[in-house]
Structure formats: C-alpha cells, structure tokens
Design an enzyme around this catalytic site. Structure first.
Site, PDB file in Angstrom:
ATOM      1  N   HIS A  54       0.841  -1.204   0.000  1.00 15.90           N
ATOM      2  CA  HIS A  54       0.000   0.000   0.000  1.00 15.90           C
ATOM      3  C   HIS A  54       0.873   1.250   0.000  1.00 15.90           C
ATOM      4  O   HIS A  54       1.248   1.766   1.049  1.00 15.90           O
ATOM      5  CB  HIS A  54      -0.892  -0.008   1.243  1.00 15.90           C
ATOM      6  CG  HIS A  54      -2.012   0.972   1.191  1.00 15.90           C
ATOM      7  ND1 HIS A  54      -3.252   0.727   1.742  1.00 15.90           N
ATOM      8  CD2 HIS A  54      -2.106   2.218   0.661  1.00 15.90           C
ATOM      9  CE1 HIS A  54      -4.040   1.763   1.559  1.00 15.90           C
ATOM     10  NE2 HIS A  54      -3.367   2.688   0.899  1.00 15.90           N
ATOM     11  N   HIS A  56       1.486   5.213  -2.189  1.00 13.48           N
ATOM     12  CA  HIS A  56       0.981   6.229  -3.122  1.00 13.48           C
ATOM     13  C   HIS A  56       2.198   6.991  -3.648  1.00 13.48           C
ATOM     14  O   HIS A  56       2.651   7.940  -3.019  1.00 13.48           O
ATOM     15  CB  HIS A  56       0.031   7.191  -2.413  1.00 13.48           C
ATOM     16  CG  HIS A  56      -1.204   6.553  -1.860  1.00 13.48           C
ATOM     17  ND1 HIS A  56      -2.384   6.476  -2.562  1.00 13.48           N
ATOM     18  CD2 HIS A  56      -1.441   5.964  -0.653  1.00 13.48           C
ATOM     19  CE1 HIS A  56      -3.299   5.870  -1.815  1.00 13.48           C
ATOM     20  NE2 HIS A  56      -2.744   5.547  -0.655  1.00 13.48           N
ATOM     21  N   PHE A  57       2.709   6.577  -4.788  1.00 14.96           N
ATOM     22  CA  PHE A  57       3.908   7.222  -5.329  1.00 14.96           C
ATOM     23  C   PHE A  57       3.583   8.466  -6.165  1.00 14.96           C
ATOM     24  O   PHE A  57       4.475   9.113  -6.685  1.00 14.96           O
ATOM     25  CB  PHE A  57       4.741   6.218  -6.126  1.00 14.96           C
ATOM     26  CG  PHE A  57       5.658   5.381  -5.258  1.00 14.96           C
ATOM     27  CD1 PHE A  57       5.689   5.535  -3.885  1.00 14.96           C
ATOM     28  CD2 PHE A  57       6.497   4.440  -5.832  1.00 14.96           C
ATOM     29  CE1 PHE A  57       6.530   4.777  -3.087  1.00 14.96           C
ATOM     30  CE2 PHE A  57       7.351   3.677  -5.045  1.00 14.96           C
ATOM     31  CZ  PHE A  57       7.369   3.843  -3.678  1.00 14.96           C
ATOM     32  N   ASN A  88      -5.253   6.373  -6.911  1.00 12.96           N
ATOM     33  CA  ASN A  88      -5.737   7.760  -6.847  1.00 12.96           C
ATOM     34  C   ASN A  88      -4.663   8.767  -7.244  1.00 12.96           C
ATOM     35  O   ASN A  88      -4.306   9.666  -6.497  1.00 12.96           O
ATOM     36  CB  ASN A  88      -6.310   8.086  -5.466  1.00 12.96           C
ATOM     37  CG  ASN A  88      -5.340   7.793  -4.331  1.00 12.96           C
ATOM     38  OD1 ASN A  88      -4.429   6.989  -4.465  1.00 12.96           O
ATOM     39  ND2 ASN A  88      -5.547   8.446  -3.200  1.00 12.96           N
ATOM     40  N   HIS A 172     -10.738   0.528   1.380  1.00 12.74           N
ATOM     41  CA  HIS A 172     -10.656   1.603   2.366  1.00 12.74           C
ATOM     42  C   HIS A 172     -12.025   1.669   3.023  1.00 12.74           C
ATOM     43  O   HIS A 172     -12.991   2.170   2.440  1.00 12.74           O
ATOM     44  CB  HIS A 172     -10.305   2.924   1.677  1.00 12.74           C
ATOM     45  CG  HIS A 172     -10.254   4.099   2.593  1.00 12.74           C
ATOM     46  ND1 HIS A 172      -9.175   4.958   2.627  1.00 12.74           N
ATOM     47  CD2 HIS A 172     -11.121   4.577   3.514  1.00 12.74           C
ATOM     48  CE1 HIS A 172      -9.394   5.905   3.523  1.00 12.74           C
ATOM     49  NE2 HIS A 172     -10.577   5.701   4.062  1.00 12.74           N
ATOM     50  N   ASP A 291       0.770   2.636   3.649  1.00 11.05           N
ATOM     51  CA  ASP A 291      -0.066   3.728   3.134  1.00 11.05           C
ATOM     52  C   ASP A 291       0.793   4.977   2.927  1.00 11.05           C
ATOM     53  O   ASP A 291       0.360   6.101   3.221  1.00 11.05           O
ATOM     54  CB  ASP A 291      -1.236   4.017   4.078  1.00 11.05           C
ATOM     55  CG  ASP A 291      -2.310   4.903   3.450  1.00 11.05           C
ATOM     56  OD1 ASP A 291      -2.245   5.145   2.224  1.00 11.05           O
ATOM     57  OD2 ASP A 291      -3.197   5.366   4.195  1.00 11.05           O
TER      58      ASP A 291
END
Length: 428
Positions: A54, A56-57, A88, A172, A291
């Site tokens: 999990h 978010h790059f 996202n 989520h 995350d």
C-alpha cells in the site's frame, strides 16, 4: 553470489547462495564456487525484503510530491523490495490508458512493483482486467485523497467483477454516514479524529466483508485502525493490514504532530492503539503496510480542515518494526511474517516473501544492534518529513532485489543501484 554467516529471523545460522535472480540454497557451511562473489553477513539478520502492499507514489499527476524514482529509492533504503501503488493519481487508474501510462512511469522503479486498478462511476473494468492488475483497490468506501469514494451498489459490482477475473480486492473501509459533523465546529488537531469516528470504520468493515461473503470472494481491509475493525475482518474470514502510524501513534500524539498527523482513517485513542498492537502481536493482523502518502510540508502546514490526509512511511516501516523487535515488543519472526511472508501469501506472490531455495533473492541485511535516529530531511522521499522524527529505527546495511543490489550503506557512504523493477503480476 554467496552470503555467509547470516542469521535468519528464526535464529538459524546459515549461508545463502544466490544464482541469478533466485535463491539457490539456504544451508550451513556451503562451499564457495569459483568466480563467486562472497558477502560476509558477519552474523547479522537476513530477512526477506518487505512487500509494501500500500503506497501512493503520486505519479502521474503529482511529481512534486513523489515520483517512481524517488519513492523507490526511499523503499530500497528502507528494506522494501516490492511496492504496490494505489490508483488515486491523476488521472486515476480506472481505464486501460491510465494503467498503461502509470506502467510506463513505473519503469523508473528500483524495486519490483504492482499496480492497483481503481473503481469510479466511469471505470473501465474490461480494459483494466485485460492488463496485469495487481488488485482492485484501494476501493474507497469514503472520500479520501483523490475523491474516489463509491456507493454500496458499485462496490458490490466491483467485487463481483474482480472475483470473475481472480483479482484480489482491497478496501478503504469508512462509512461517511456516521461521521460526527459536530466536530467540524472545532479547529484543533484532534478534530479530524473526532470527525471520522471509530464506529465508521467498524461498520464499513462489516459491510465490505458481508459483500465478500455474498459474492464468495475474499476482501482485504486496508489500513485498519481500530480493534473493532480488525476483529470484524478476522471474524468474517477476511484479511487486514495495519500501518506503522496506527500501530505506534495515537490521538495523544496530535498535540505534537498537529496537522502533520491528519490521515485517513485518523489516529485513534491510546486504548485503541494498544489493542491494535495486541492483535498485531498475537497474529490476528495479517499484514503491515505503510499507506505511504507523501505530501509537501507546505500542504500539511495548514488548518485541520484544509491539510491533505496522509503521511510518508515506506522508508521507515521496517526500521521501526525492527526497533520494536530489538526492544522486545515483537519477535523477528513476527516482523518477517507481517512484512513479507504474509503479504506474499495473501496476494499470491509465490516467488516472494521467504528466504528459501527457489524464491526470488529479495533480501535485506540489518544489524539489529545498530539503530539510527530517524530524521525526515535524511529520507529519500520528496516529502522530506516524517511523523516519527527523532524515533530510533534499524535500517538496512544492504537491500537486494532479485539478486541485484539496489542499496548499500557502509563507512564510505551509501550507493543505489539502477532502475530494474518489474511488475510482479508479469513474473509470478
């Protein structure tokens, strides 16, 4: 390559032979082959690389926050050898073209990766499932960064589509209908935790699991922050993950963190945090994932209702858990299972997650007796900050991905390898 004098998480002393991308042997007293590079582990701890399911790059869309190059360097320096990126971004990963665009950028990664597909009202499941999607998710049952929250009917449809294509689903789980609107009258740092209630998570976990049971498919609950949420997933026979920030931080820390402690789901009470830790320790929690959500300092330095949600963590997660083990609060086998063995099993990665013959040589060597202080300005993420400023962490001496060194640190400094990460759904 031959790694000698290594100590595994279960305490065994052994040598590890690497042949190309794979581990060829794990035994004591292996003889050196001609022209074989020998690395002396000197009795240090050899672990399978962390599989962070999990992150978010932020690329495409927000390269000022993170890129695949910077994010994967941060991962490698933290002992993470596989990352799974969430949908996202901008554009969101909900069409075939968006997936392809992100896959092109992921070629800059030093570590292996998976790419999740998202769900919105205008998603294109036929296009997405024709591609090497890691999982469907993080499917948002409440709005978060990117405003990708969906309703119950679309969620059920998405779970069915994923089950038909044998693709995992991660969720989520928060129910916005039970958020506490009265908290919006406040402007203190704790207001966000008061607003997005613990009840909202527990209800959403139960509903997501019920859909999974109805469809006959498993769902994986992302960043579970309450003991009630963990228990609901466990009782339903589903899997769940916990982040280091929900494991180690609570609402008691918000006076110091301020808006830098705003995240979704939010930090919980100290009592709930401790109860989640108990479930991490006893095996009820399946996975630790970060995350990793890098936002700039300027963005976070805002009012509680304006600051974006999320904290960076891909470089510090394993280091923090190893410090917990060094302090005797976890054991090394549990750290190994939470970060590598279990993620590989939950998400069907048969070549990952263990130090054994036939597996990918995704390996991390650490000296448990040499913790370092965590400083945000020294981390490789573009965020340049951490909620764990000043904490101790046990960081890698080196990190290897499929037999290639991607990170090394010694008295002469540190060195990174070249981009060579692969999509794990193309190589499993």
């Amino acid at each position: 390559m031959l790694i000698t004098n290594a100590r595994l998480a279960d305490g065994r002393r052994c040598d590890v032979r690497v042949d190309g991308e794979r581990i060829a042997a794990v035994e004591g007293g292996l003889d050196t082959h001609a022209d074989e590079r020998v690395l002396d582990a000197d009795g240090d701890l050899l672990l399978p690389g962390m599989i962070d399911t999990h992150v978010h790059f932020r690329e495409p869309g927000y390269p000022e926050k993170e890129t695949w190059a910077t994010g994967s360097r941060s991962a490698a320096a933290g002992g993470v050898t596989t990352v799974v990126d969430q949908p996202n971004t901008e554009p969101p990963t909900v069409t075939g073209n968006a997936f392809d665009s992100k896959a092109e950028r992921a070629a800059d990664s030093l570590v292996d990766f998976g790419l999740n597909a998202g769900v919105t009202a205008d998603w294109k499941p036929d296009e997405l499932f024709a591609r090497p999607v890691f999982a469907l998710g993080e499917v948002f049952l409440a709005d978060s960064t990117g405003e990708m929250g969906i309703d119950a009917d679309l969620f059920a449809t998405a779970v069915r589509e994923a089950a038909d294509h044998d693709v995992p689903v991660t969720v989520h789980a928060e129910d916005a209908t039970v958020f506490d609107g009265s908290a919006k009258e406040r402007d203190d740092a704790d207001a966000w935790s008061a607003y997005r209630t613990a009840e909202a998570e527990a209800i959403a976990v139960e509903r997501a699991c019920a859909v999974g049971r109805e469809v006959g498919s498993g769902v994986h609950i992302a960043h579970t922050s309450t003991p009630e949420g963990v228990d609901a997933a466990n009782e339903a026979g589903m899997t769940c993950e916990v982040t280091p920030h929900h494991l180690l931080l609570s609402r008691d820390d918000l006076d110091d963190l301020g808006t830098f402690g705003r995240m979704n789901p939010p930090l919980r009470s100290e009592e709930r945090r401790a109860a989640v830790y108990d479930r991490v320790r006893d095996g009820t929690v399946d996975v630790i994932a970060t995350d990793h959500a890098p936002h700039t300092r300027a963005e976070k330095d805002a009012g509680i209702w304006d600051a974006p949600s999320g904290v960076p963590g891909v470089e510090t997660a394993l280091a923090l858990l190893l410090e917990e083990a060094r302090q005797g609060r976890l054991d090394y086998e549990r750290v190994r299972d939470l970060t590598a063995t279990n993620p590989a099993a939950v998400f069907d990665l048969p070549r990952k997650g263990r130090v054994e013959a036939g597996r990918d040589a995704d390996l991390v060597l650490v000296d448990p007796g040499s913790p370092r202080e965590i400083r945000g300005e020294e981390l490789r993420s573009k965020a340049g900050w951490t909620p764990f400023e000043g904490w101790n962490g046990v960081f890698p001496r080196w990190t290897m991905v499929r037999g290639e060194m991607v990170y090394e640190r010694d008295e002469d400094g540190e060195r990174f390898g070249e981009a060579g990460g692969e999509n794990v759904r193309l190589s499993r």
